[in-house]
Design an enzyme around this catalytic site. Sequence first.
Site, PDB file in Angstrom:
ATOM      1  N   ARG A 166       0.145  -5.272  -5.173  1.00 12.12           N
ATOM      2  CA  ARG A 166       0.030  -6.415  -4.269  1.00 12.12           C
ATOM      3  C   ARG A 166      -0.012  -7.666  -5.145  1.00 12.12           C
ATOM      4  NH1 ARG A 166      -0.977  -4.315   0.775  1.00 12.12           N
ATOM      5  NH2 ARG A 166      -2.284  -2.468   0.892  1.00 12.12           N
ATOM      6  N   ASP A 179       5.404  -5.562   5.722  1.00 11.53           N
ATOM      7  CA  ASP A 179       5.744  -6.926   6.171  1.00 11.53           C
ATOM      8  C   ASP A 179       5.728  -7.913   5.010  1.00 11.53           C
ATOM      9  OD1 ASP A 179       2.973  -6.470   6.039  1.00 11.53           O
ATOM     10  OD2 ASP A 179       2.529  -8.079   7.433  1.00 11.53           O
ATOM     11  N   ASP A 203       2.756  -0.849  12.093  1.00 13.22           N
ATOM     12  CA  ASP A 203       2.623  -2.167  12.728  1.00 13.22           C
ATOM     13  C   ASP A 203       3.863  -3.048  12.544  1.00 13.22           C
ATOM     14  OD1 ASP A 203       2.270  -2.604  10.043  1.00 13.22           O
ATOM     15  OD2 ASP A 203       0.368  -3.665  10.205  1.00 13.22           O
ATOM     16  N   ASP A 212       0.396   1.969   8.977  1.00 14.80           N
ATOM     17  CA  ASP A 212      -0.253   1.441  10.185  1.00 14.80           C
ATOM     18  C   ASP A 212       0.704   1.411  11.375  1.00 14.80           C
ATOM     19  OD1 ASP A 212      -2.405   1.106   8.579  1.00 14.80           O
ATOM     20  OD2 ASP A 212      -2.341  -1.086   8.514  1.00 14.80           O
ATOM     21  N   GLY A 241       0.831  -1.215   0.000  1.00 17.29           N
ATOM     22  CA  GLY A 241       0.000   0.000   0.000  1.00 17.29           C
ATOM     23  C   GLY A 241       0.855   1.251   0.000  1.00 17.29           C
ATOM     24  N   THR A 279       5.044   1.296   6.394  1.00 14.27           N
ATOM     25  CA  THR A 279       3.658   0.962   6.749  1.00 14.27           C
ATOM     26  C   THR A 279       3.036   2.162   7.431  1.00 14.27           C
ATOM     27  OG1 THR A 279       2.370  -0.080   8.511  1.00 14.27           O
ATOM     28  CG2 THR A 279       4.709  -0.288   8.703  1.00 14.27           C
ATOM     29  N   ARG A 296      -5.266  -2.084  10.059  1.00 18.36           N
ATOM     30  CA  ARG A 296      -5.840  -3.426   9.947  1.00 18.36           C
ATOM     31  C   ARG A 296      -5.728  -4.203  11.249  1.00 18.36           C
ATOM     32  NH1 ARG A 296      -5.521  -5.460   4.139  1.00 18.36           N
ATOM     33  NH2 ARG A 296      -3.502  -4.561   3.813  1.00 18.36           N
TER      34      ARG A 296
END
Length: 441
Positions: free
Chosen positions: A155, A181, A213, A211, A89, A209, A256
């Site tokens: 992706r 990841d 994460d 996020d 992303g 990322t 997510r």
Amino acid sequence: MSLTLDDLRVRTLGDCEYDSPFAEMLSTKRTSPHYVAEDDRVLVDDTVSVLLSHGVPIDRVPSFETAGPRKKIYFDPARTTVGIVTCGGLCPGLNDVIRGIVQELTEHYHVKRILGFRNGYQGLSKDSRHTTMELSLDRVRDINNAGGTILGSSRGAQDPEEMVDTLLIHEIDVLFVIGGDGSMRGATALTEVIDARKLDIAVVGVPKTIDNDLPYTDQSFGFQTAFARATDFIQSVFIESQAAENGVGIVKLMGRHSGFIACYAALSVNDADFVLIPEVPFGLEGDDGLLCRVERHLREHGQVVLVVAEGAGQHLLEASETKDKSGNAKLGDIGLFLKERITTKLSEVGLEPTVRYLDPSYAIRSVPANAYDSVYCVRLAHAAVHAGMAGRTQTVVVRWRRRFVHVPMALITGHRNEIDPDGDLWMSVLEATGQPANIGR
Ligand SMILES: Nc1ncnc2c1ncn2[C@@H]1O[C@H](COP(=O)(O)OP(=O)(O)OP(=O)(O)O)[C@@H](O)[C@H]1O
Ligand SMILES: O=P(O)(O)OC[C@H]1O[C@](O)(CO)[C@@H](O)[C@@H]1O
Ligand SMILES: [Mg+2]
């Protein structure tokens, strides 16, 4: 998780025999509060109790190899070809990292050939291996002013054997993978094929990322820009709900598996009444449940604002087996679900609500990096180039406790960075919102 020094050992392709362009500048440098010498290491842990718990001398406690320029390097810059690929992303700062890598390689190492692979790992597949982009200083001059990535991203799985064939066709010596990841798992698969074929190609990752994460990184680049952008939407629903009778504002933010964007954006605005994240389950029903709590808050204050991370409350939704092309689970829409349930509940108790719901989605990750993230990106880019030219492989560069370090790829993909419900970030959220630690549980 308890790490050993072996877990933290970074792979290198071989001895460094070429003089680095930084050799002279480094000759007098020593570790200081602002610099870590190349033969020094950075501790993983930073509390007395944890350091003591290892029960070994300080040079045996878990520590990372420091990042930065080396006096000697592995690759001869005059005969080195570099590839860059961006996968997964979007994230603010991708173009800054690309530009930083190209600048460092060109201006300091005098590497002559840098190729960008188009559209993520897809650009390394057999079908699109000839659609590369030559990356010169001119080509990357102002790319950091735009969001996204000039290389494109994607992706979806590609055959690692085919991808290594592509690297060979283009005579790539060092590949920089900028991705999350999944991308780092893909990069690991590449290094496994490279090893099996006994090739001399380094693969260095720059973790990405929005996020936040990924573990072993203070905060991932672009995260600050993304949550800053998210604050605009919280402010909007706050103002809308303030002006309306029985105003309810709901904002759904990306995240997510980890609710970092929701927490930071909510703390920044400091107007949210409820923050819901994947790491902390909540229930809807009963006196302690979210619906009654929202009702009480509305009666008391006349408005209520909820910030919800996309991965929150998934147990309340119908399970979905759908996955995206990379195998990531497609989540149910908790934002719309809450909007409907809260509207129904408030209507039932006679508080005809005015609900303002925003799902800014891609709007927070497609923007250019802010000034802070741009600085971070360029410094990560420099660290990545130094690592690659020094022959580090299966390695990512990260900032850990404000120092730039090398981390084996396996550690970055080994587990996720999540908000600890017992940690101080979540405590800050509870303090700022006034919501209880348990909602309906
Ligand atoms: N286990 C794996 N082995 C090989 N390749 C993988 C693996 N997991 C993911 N990939 C590939 O890595 C690329 C990026 O993965 P993914 O779409 O999951 O995004 P990501 O890098 O995790 O970034 P983000 O989650 O931030 O969007 C895709 O091309 C995907 O096929
Ligand atoms: O729609 P896409 O591009 O698959 O991206 C969505 C996902 O990407 C992420 O931002 C991670 O990059 C998640 O938070 C989000 O669910
Ligand atoms: Mg991912």
